[in-house]
Design an enzyme around this catalytic site. Sequence first.
Site, PDB file in Angstrom:
ATOM      1  N   GLY A  12       0.778  -1.239   0.000  1.00 41.80           N
ATOM      2  CA  GLY A  12       0.000   0.000   0.000  1.00 41.80           C
ATOM      3  C   GLY A  12       0.806   1.284   0.000  1.00 41.80           C
ATOM      4  CB  SER A  13       4.272   2.295  -0.907  1.00 41.17           C
ATOM      5  OG  SER A  13       4.430   1.978  -2.263  1.00 41.17           O
ATOM      6  CG  ASN A  14       1.551   3.361  -5.785  1.00 44.97           C
ATOM      7  OD1 ASN A  14       1.912   4.425  -6.303  1.00 44.97           O
ATOM      8  ND2 ASN A  14       2.126   2.203  -6.051  1.00 44.97           N
ATOM      9  CE  LYS A  65     -12.024 -12.877 -11.565  1.00 46.06           C
ATOM     10  NZ  LYS A  65     -10.764 -12.276 -11.662  1.00 46.06           N
ATOM     11  CG  MET A  90      -0.982  -7.424  -6.376  1.00 47.47           C
ATOM     12  SD  MET A  90      -0.289  -6.325  -7.659  1.00 47.47           S
ATOM     13  CE  MET A  90       1.069  -7.354  -8.233  1.00 47.47           C
ATOM     14  NE  ARG A  91      -7.550 -11.775  -5.276  1.00 44.02           N
ATOM     15  CZ  ARG A  91      -7.023 -12.990  -5.182  1.00 44.02           C
ATOM     16  NH1 ARG A  91      -7.020 -13.791  -6.237  1.00 44.02           N
ATOM     17  NH2 ARG A  91      -6.513 -13.420  -4.051  1.00 44.02           N
ATOM     18  CG  ASN A 107      -3.862  -0.975 -12.798  1.00 44.72           C
ATOM     19  OD1 ASN A 107      -3.705  -1.250 -11.604  1.00 44.72           O
ATOM     20  ND2 ASN A 107      -3.160  -1.557 -13.752  1.00 44.72           N
ATOM     21  CG  HIS A 109       1.570  -2.228 -15.281  1.00 43.04           C
ATOM     22  ND1 HIS A 109       1.337  -3.456 -14.696  1.00 43.04           N
ATOM     23  CD2 HIS A 109       2.550  -2.430 -16.188  1.00 43.04           C
ATOM     24  CE1 HIS A 109       2.142  -4.359 -15.240  1.00 43.04           C
ATOM     25  NE2 HIS A 109       2.885  -3.761 -16.154  1.00 43.04           N
TER      26      HIS A 109
HETATM   27  C1  GAR Z   1       3.362  -1.137  -7.400  1.00 41.34           C
HETATM   28  O1  GAR Z   1       4.641  -1.146  -7.961  1.00 41.34           O
HETATM   29  C2  GAR Z   1       2.304  -1.226  -8.480  1.00 41.34           C
HETATM   30  O2  GAR Z   1       2.634  -0.512  -9.636  1.00 41.34           O
HETATM   31  C3  GAR Z   1       2.302  -2.711  -8.754  1.00 41.34           C
HETATM   32  O3  GAR Z   1       2.394  -3.305  -7.489  1.00 41.34           O
HETATM   33  C4  GAR Z   1       3.112  -2.429  -6.620  1.00 41.34           C
HETATM   34  C5  GAR Z   1       2.276  -2.180  -5.392  1.00 41.34           C
HETATM   35  O4  GAR Z   1       3.007  -1.474  -4.445  1.00 41.34           O
HETATM   36  N1  GAR Z   1       1.127  -3.113  -9.453  1.00 41.34           N
HETATM   37  C6  GAR Z   1       1.102  -4.098 -10.331  1.00 41.34           C
HETATM   38  O5  GAR Z   1       2.083  -4.757 -10.614  1.00 41.34           O
HETATM   39  C7  GAR Z   1      -0.251  -4.352 -10.966  1.00 41.34           C
HETATM   40  N2  GAR Z   1      -0.108  -5.226 -12.085  1.00 41.34           N
HETATM   41  P1  GAR Z   1       2.280  -0.749  -3.225  1.00 41.34           P
HETATM   42  O6  GAR Z   1       1.345  -1.808  -2.604  1.00 41.34           O
HETATM   43  O7  GAR Z   1       3.385  -0.394  -2.278  1.00 41.34           O
HETATM   44  O8  GAR Z   1       1.547   0.429  -3.742  1.00 41.34           O
END
Ligand code: GAR
Length: 203
Positions: A12-14, A65, A90-91, A107, A109
């Site tokens: 969850g850093s984003n 699902k 991540m789904r 999203n 990526h």
């Molecule tokens: C981030 O790098 C995001 O871009 C990636 O997972 C990480 C989550 O980090 N997302 C994907 O790969 C989606 N396909 P976070 O939980 O610290 O935000």
Amino acid sequence: MKSVTVLASGRGSNFQAIIDAVSTGELRVECAGLITDNPEAYAIERARAARIPVSIVDYHRYPGKGEYEKALREAMEATAADLYVLAGYMRILGTGIVRHFPGRIINIHPALLPSFPGLHAQSQAIGYGAKVAGCTVHFVNEEMDAGPIIVQECVRVLEDDTEETLAERILEREHKCLPRAIQMFCDGRLRIEGRRVRITGSG
Ligand code: GAR
């Protein structure tokens, strides 16, 4: 003020970058909730610390699902947000959900799409021998990591980069790009024209 619900599966850093940008006033939105598919996600602690309502829709507690997606959609609707942000969710979102919130899900990526969609995008970039990598914020459509692009930023791939060092540098950019894209959406500055996202006005 527009409201935003975040979907996250892990660290969850984003999500934290969004919380921080809201608290400094850099991002003028209300954070309506966090939804997670993972009861162990560290994002939950971050939400609680920021007094943001949490909804846990534990993937493993549903027989399939279809049932999971129905519960997820209900949790999304319950927050009544203007925008849904997948920040390390991540789904793959089912088409039912994507169609239910047209143009209202984005999203982030960790690659310069359309290169390196899917999992482990950073190591895909290193393995391919790319000299630049980066991140993309895009609208979610029915294909994975393929919706219209809102913002991209790049970083150089260094000679001695590992998946971890590259991911960390990309992440710094992610934390800037995602709040920026959210603000542009909430200011009504994004217009989808086919594959292109037109950015109108100035921020
Ligand atoms: C981030 O790098 C995001 O871009 C990636 O997972 C990480 C989550 O980090 N997302 C994907 O790969 C989606 N396909 P976070 O939980 O610290 O935000």
